[in-house]
Design an enzyme around this catalytic site. Structure first.
Site, PDB file in Angstrom:
ATOM      1  CG  PHE A  16      -1.831  -1.301   1.496  1.00 41.20           C
ATOM      2  CD1 PHE A  16      -2.783  -1.392   0.770  1.00 41.20           C
ATOM      3  CD2 PHE A  16      -1.893  -2.365   1.698  1.00 41.20           C
ATOM      4  CE1 PHE A  16      -3.820  -2.579   1.255  1.00 41.20           C
ATOM      5  CE2 PHE A  16      -2.085  -3.596   1.989  1.00 41.20           C
ATOM      6  CZ  PHE A  16      -3.199  -3.720   1.584  1.00 41.20           C
ATOM      7  CB  CYS A  63      -5.318   5.219   8.786  1.00 41.47           C
ATOM      8  SG  CYS A  63      -6.242   3.658   7.224  1.00 41.47           S
ATOM      9  CG  ASP A  65      -0.045   2.905   6.107  1.00 42.97           C
ATOM     10  OD1 ASP A  65      -0.599   2.666   7.159  1.00 42.97           O
ATOM     11  OD2 ASP A  65       0.312   3.700   6.032  1.00 42.97           O
ATOM     12  CB  ALA A 107      -3.023  -5.853  -1.375  1.00 41.79           C
ATOM     13  CG  ASP A 140      -1.297   1.981  -4.129  1.00 43.21           C
ATOM     14  OD1 ASP A 140      -0.840   1.954  -3.075  1.00 43.21           O
ATOM     15  OD2 ASP A 140      -2.288   2.231  -4.710  1.00 43.21           O
ATOM     16  CB  SER A 141      -4.944  -1.097  -5.829  1.00 43.70           C
ATOM     17  OG  SER A 141      -5.617   0.241  -5.111  1.00 43.70           O
TER      18      SER A 141
END
Length: 399
Positions: A227, A339, A299, A279, A250-251
């Site tokens: 990520f 997060c 992350d 991911a 990352d996507s």
């Protein structure tokens, strides 16, 4: 001004400086409220508690701006709040950083307002109806205090829809470029302001990236940055930690393109492999193929955006942590993050323990950290502690 009385026993939280009055806290109104208007909050006996703005259709009905009876919510109020916020950031943001969070919503007692500073430019988000009504005043105050070259609004978060507001992205003041180059811990990053994610960059991991690069990456390491967004952790690992190879996943193709540019900007592009994909699938495939890394950071985005999906989110986090642990070399270092404020620090520990148990990975925990200091965590506002990171090291021996 509208007077709002709250039920007996509900005033304790407000007197403790928590900035929210919930819909079911309200006992009565002095008249029918107008969505977004300013109001005075009183206990059931009529004693003053606070001033804020109200949206009677929202679950969080009132968001508090001040606990002072004689403080007016006017232009000078916002000038003072912004001056206080800027003074706080000047104390703690290092000189080798030209970007920081200036206003962190409730944590600066300006609920519904986010303002990030990018090397002379401001990008703001307005997330509530009350702050939307006050926006013109807020922008004028930002111009007076900060004196930015330009202000751009990126109010594109879904919470606006809960407040009955449209998603908006627009210039508000001056000329704002589509991109700006910032320094973070002395490292250059090209930030996409117009059309990028959030306000353009994730500033809340600044201190964690530096800690990772300094203490968790060794010269010659092979690093996984899952990520990666604009390459923050990975580029720190390559520049400061002198990693030999970084695999950045990352996507988003836009994020990967910018990450590649940022790697080139810092002269480390030859050490990067960029991988686009889901991911869940990519990490599973990599672990099944026997990939191994010295240092790993995982992350992911906020899976648990409400309490109703916490259990589902915990399963998602565990899957990522499992895959990371399976690819971690003996003696390797791993950082796992969440997060979402709905995932508490004990929950994050439990998820990592479960993943370590299933993979038979013995771990030493070196640090538990939170968001950067310019995204303050206020003791009386537990919701303001949203980012949690566990820094752990695998024992040298294998089982």
């Amino acid at each position: 001004m509208l007077q709002v009385s709250i039920k007996p026993g509900r005033e304790k939280r407000i007197r403790g400086f928590h900035p929210w009055v919930y819909k079911n806290d309200i006992l009565s109104f002095s008249r029918r409220p107008k969505p977004g208007e300013l109001c005075i909050v009183r206990d059931h006996r009529g004693s003053f508690l606070a001033k804020g703005y109200i949206n009677p259709d929202s679950y969080i009905a009132i968001r508090i701006l001040t606990f002072k009876k004689d403080e007016e919510i006017d232009y000078q109020f916002f000038v003072k709040r912004i001056e206080e916020a800027l003074s706080y950031r000047k104390e703690l943001v290092p000189e080798n950083c030209t970007a920081f969070r200036l206003i962190h919503s409730e944590a600066d007692y300006l609920p519904g307002l986010i303002a990030d500073y990018y090397d002379g430019y401001l990008v703001i988000q307005v997330t509530t109806l009350g702050m939307e009504i006050l926006k013109e005043t807020v922008v004028r105050a930002l111009v007076e205090v900060v004196k930015p070259k330009g202000i751009y609004e990126k109010s594109t978060v879904q919470t606006r829809e809960l407040e009955g507001l449209p998603l908006i992205e627009q210039p508000l003041y001056g000329d704002v470029p589509e991109r700006v180059v910032i320094l973070e811990n002395g490292i250059k990053f090209n930030v996409q302001i117009v059309g990028g994610q959030k306000t353009g960059y994730f500033l809340d991991q600044r201190e964690n990236k530096l800690l990772f690069a300094k203490e968790f990456v060794k010269e010659g390491d092979r690093v996984l940055d899952a990520f990666c967004h604009l390459g923050g952790f990975g580029i720190h690992a390559a520049v400061i930690g002198k990693a030999k190879e970084v695999v950045a996943l990352d996507s988003s193709q836009l994020a990967l393109d910018l990450a590649k540019e940022n790697a080139q900007l810092n002269g480390v592009a030859d050490r990067f492999t960029f991988v686009k994909g889901d991911a869940f699938k990519v990490l599973k495939k990599m672990s099944q193929e026997g990939e191994k890394f010295d240092s790993i950071v995982i992350d992911p985005p906020a899976f648990a955006k409400s309490k109703t999906v916490v259990q589902q989110a915990k399963r998602g986090y565990k899957e990522f942590f499992l895959r990371g642990l399976k690819m971690l070399k003996p003696g390797g270092r791993i950082v796992v993050c969440s997060c979402s404020h709905h995932i508490t620090p004990p929950m994050l520990e439990e998820i990592l323990i479960s993943a370590a148990y299933d993979t038979r990975t013995p771990l030493r925990v070196l640090y538990t950290t939170y968001q950067a200091k310019d995204h303050p965590f206020v003791l009386q506002i537990p919701e303001s502690r949203y980012l949690k990171c566990i820094f752990a090291r695998r024992f040298e021996w294998e089982v």
